[in-house]
Design an enzyme around this catalytic site. Structure first.
Site, PDB file in Angstrom:
ATOM      1  N   HIS A 112       2.029 -26.065  46.146  1.00 44.21           N
ATOM      2  CA  HIS A 112       1.624 -27.437  45.841  1.00 44.21           C
ATOM      3  C   HIS A 112       2.415 -28.474  46.634  1.00 44.21           C
ATOM      4  O   HIS A 112       1.992 -29.619  46.745  1.00 44.21           O
ATOM      5  CB  HIS A 112       1.699 -27.712  44.327  1.00 44.21           C
ATOM      6  N   ASP A 145       1.558 -20.025  43.611  1.00 45.09           N
ATOM      7  CA  ASP A 145       2.199 -21.292  43.964  1.00 45.09           C
ATOM      8  C   ASP A 145       3.351 -21.087  44.941  1.00 45.09           C
ATOM      9  O   ASP A 145       4.402 -21.704  44.822  1.00 45.09           O
ATOM     10  CB  ASP A 145       2.686 -22.048  42.726  1.00 45.09           C
ATOM     11  N   SER A 232      10.745 -29.105  43.583  1.00 47.04           N
ATOM     12  CA  SER A 232       9.765 -28.048  43.831  1.00 47.04           C
ATOM     13  C   SER A 232      10.057 -27.292  45.114  1.00 47.04           C
ATOM     14  O   SER A 232      10.264 -27.888  46.176  1.00 47.04           O
ATOM     15  CB  SER A 232       8.358 -28.643  43.935  1.00 47.04           C
TER      16      SER A 232
END
Length: 378
Positions: A112, A145, A232
């Protein structure tokens, strides 16, 4: 008897950042019946996996034996392996973190973080010493992911992170998150492993290459180490400075709240499996059991327990070949507890294609074991 488990609705967010500093109120949030979610906020540089993503390192370079140990030495060891990632597209920008996994310039991050750059756009990787390089997407897998970047004209002095076996983690063990939350580069936070094998579904499903909806489901490490927008793709490391997970998402009380002490990381076990496939073939296959499942309560030895209930069995799939049947309740896989459909999905996705697993099931009130060889998902 099939009983639907009441779901706890939490606001969950991924922890990608935006190119320019933003406040948490601008973060994207999603209410889900699960344990993870989506976030936006500034970038975060992080630590990375070992020079080979397939073999854990044997000798730790630094030791912080407990939460009161020498975390400064751990931070110094990990810092050179941490990068920040900036994504620029015609629609805007985003930012996150990444981890250097080898001397050839391969960097692991979250799908992402770089998803907006897969159809054009620029990806910039900034090393801990502030050198900036362009990078391209070598491969990306939205189902886990995870993504692998390749630094263009990678320098010869990259420092890959050492990778530990996440299967060796225990609840209560101290860990450190490394990244660039909210644009604050070089940030380290410490905490403990709060839980293991936490089934997490993060963000909304995105269309896969085939057009099908592809939800992100991981068998995550839950940690109390502070993870915020921008973390992230960054590193979660143990006291030896070795990578045990890739930070990916947080639980939040609402769209404007930040860290509340519940963060999630993709295990190094799953990271190695996905990264090895990307490096070898550029694509990723996921394990497949071949059942439709739901949350049920079953009776075992006079006690009632939550389980993953088999609603249907795909013809000629791995489950059918192992004689799993509609109505079976799955309680464990390889002695790891399964208490919901999501838990089973997360456990299966963490394992490589071709893995032989032992399922503890209940059929007609009787406990038994079934051995299944996982196939590649169609």
């Amino acid at each position: 008897m099939r009983i639907t488990r009441p779901s706890t609705i939490r606001t969950i967010r991924r922890v990608r950042g935006t190119a320019a500093p933003v406040v948490l109120a601008s973060c994207v949030a999603l209410a889900l019946a699960g344990c993870t979610g989506a976030d936006t906020g500034p970038a975060a540089p992080d630590a990375s996996p070992a020079s080979s993503a397939s073999e854990p390192a044997s000798e730790p370079a630094a030791v912080a034996a407990s939460a009161g140990g020498d975390w400064s030495a751990t931070a110094a060891q990990v810092a050179p392996s941490v990068v920040s990632i900036s994504v620029r597209t015609s629609q805007g920008g985003g930012a996150g973190s990444g981890v250097i996994i080898d001397e050839q310039g391969h960097v692991v991050t979250n799908h992402h973080v770089i998803a907006g750059a897969t159809e054009g756009g620029q990806i910039l990787v900034t090393l801990a010493d502030e050198r900036v390089f362009e990078a391209s997407v070598l491969g990306s897998d939205q189902a886990s992911d995870l993504a692998v970047l390749e630094i263009a004209d990678a320098p010869a002095d990259l420092t890959p992170i050492e990778v530990a076996d996440s299967d060796e983690l225990v609840v209560g063990e101290p860990v450190m998150a490394v990244g660039n939350p909210l644009g604050l580069s070089g940030t380290v936070t410490t905490g403990i492993v709060s839980a293991l094998d936490r089934p997490v579904t993060a963000g909304s499903a995105e269309p896969s290459a085939s057009g099908a909806q592809e939800p992100v489901v991981t068998n995550a490490i839950q940690t109390s180490a502070a993870i915020n927008p921008g973390n992230s793709g960054g590193a979660l490391v143990d006291a030896n400075g070795q990578l045990v997970g890739i930070n990916s998402s947080i639980a939040a009380l609402g769209p404007e709240s930040g860290n509340i002490g519940i963060g999630f990381a993709i295990t190094s076990r799953q990271m190695r499996s996905v990264v090895d496939q990307i490096l070898e073939t550029g694509t990723v296959q996921h394990a497949y059991l071949g059942v439709g499942v739901g949350d049920v309560i079953v009776e075992v030895d006079g006690a009632q327990r939550w389980a993953a209930g088999v609603a249907n069995v795909a013809p000629d799939g791995p489950a059918a070949q192992a004689d799993l049947q509609e109505g079976d309740g799955i309680l464990a896989i390889d002695d790891e507890a399964v208490d919901s459909a999501l838990s089973l999905i997360a456990q299966i996705r963490e394992r490589p294609v071709g893995t032989e697993v032992t399922l503890d099931i209940v059929r007609d009130g009787e406990a038994q074991e079934v051995t299944v060889t996982l196939a590649a998902r169609p």
